[in-house]
Design a protein around this motif. Sequence first.
Motif: not given
Length: 335
Positions: A176-187, A199-212
């Motif tokens: 759930r935290a990774a979902v929120v983080a996916s909408l923010l800039d990495p900085v 941060r690495s764990h959040l990146n691994r759980l990041r939702p799949a990108p909208v665009s291919q």
Amino acid sequence: MSGTTVTQSATFSLSRAARELELGRGEFDLALHLGWVRSVPDEGGGGRRITREEIDRVRTEAGFPETLRARVKAVGTTEGAALMGVTTTRFTRLARLGLVVPVKFYLNRYRVVVWLYLAEELRQFAADEQNAPLLSGRTPESLRDQLGEGLDLRPRNWRGRHMGFLLRRTEDPWARAAVVASLLDPVQVAEIVKDPYERSHLNRLRPAPVSQAAPDSPGALIVERITTADDPDEIGWLRADLGQSVLEAREDHPAPRPAPDIPAVPAPAPVPSAGRPTGAPPSVVRPSPGGPPRAARERLPAAGGLLTSPESARPRRLLTWLRRRSPDARPPTAP
């Protein structure tokens, strides 16, 4: 064997479930996002799956499949304006003001963003009498001023809606935290989550990108701008939400970390035994001057006996040797 067969037949892949429910893949994805069709995690880590029971539940609903298709029908600006009985220009104004919220988007061949809206929501908006002044007549001056300043809430409203879709699909606090983080800039994420392992764990759980689209391609950059918060108020809200989400995730369980390096313990140096030169193997002994060689280590005494030193045992061995040499020999008598 039978247990494996039951497990495989209990759930279906998303593409198979879409065929079972007589939906196109885009319609099926919206049905998942909107909660009309419930999914479960794949135990093998392959994404989401649909149970047989869920498919049967949806198929037995009244009006299937027409009712389900009507719920997930998405339309563009032209068809949406026709449903609401307004011009395309007025419809676009309503969308930019955030009065109607897009449910998805895509890029056409000219890389122009095409927003899609749920037809059912547009009908409900048009049927509400409170919205009648917005559908006809002159747009209120306050709203016209906002439009003149370039207000366009379509990307922000889509992000909020999309985040809600993703949060409903998981109960894991780190996901759930990774979902929120996916909408923010990495900085922005690095400023909130300072631990690199988290941060690495959040990146691994990041939702799949909208665009291919290929990374760094023009299309991917356009999608990235849409999926990343840019409004100061939205950024502040997401930063606060991310901080709280990470705190809750830490309380539930810590992010994985590499195992600490354990230094190797050197083997202890051999301790030389008494009476043996350092470095000599235990079986090597030096002969005693003036006598036969002796054992390197003292032997254990016989049961009930006493431990005898090699020096005290030497005369007995010598007498035994003399008796073997001369059977008639007698030990000398004392004078």
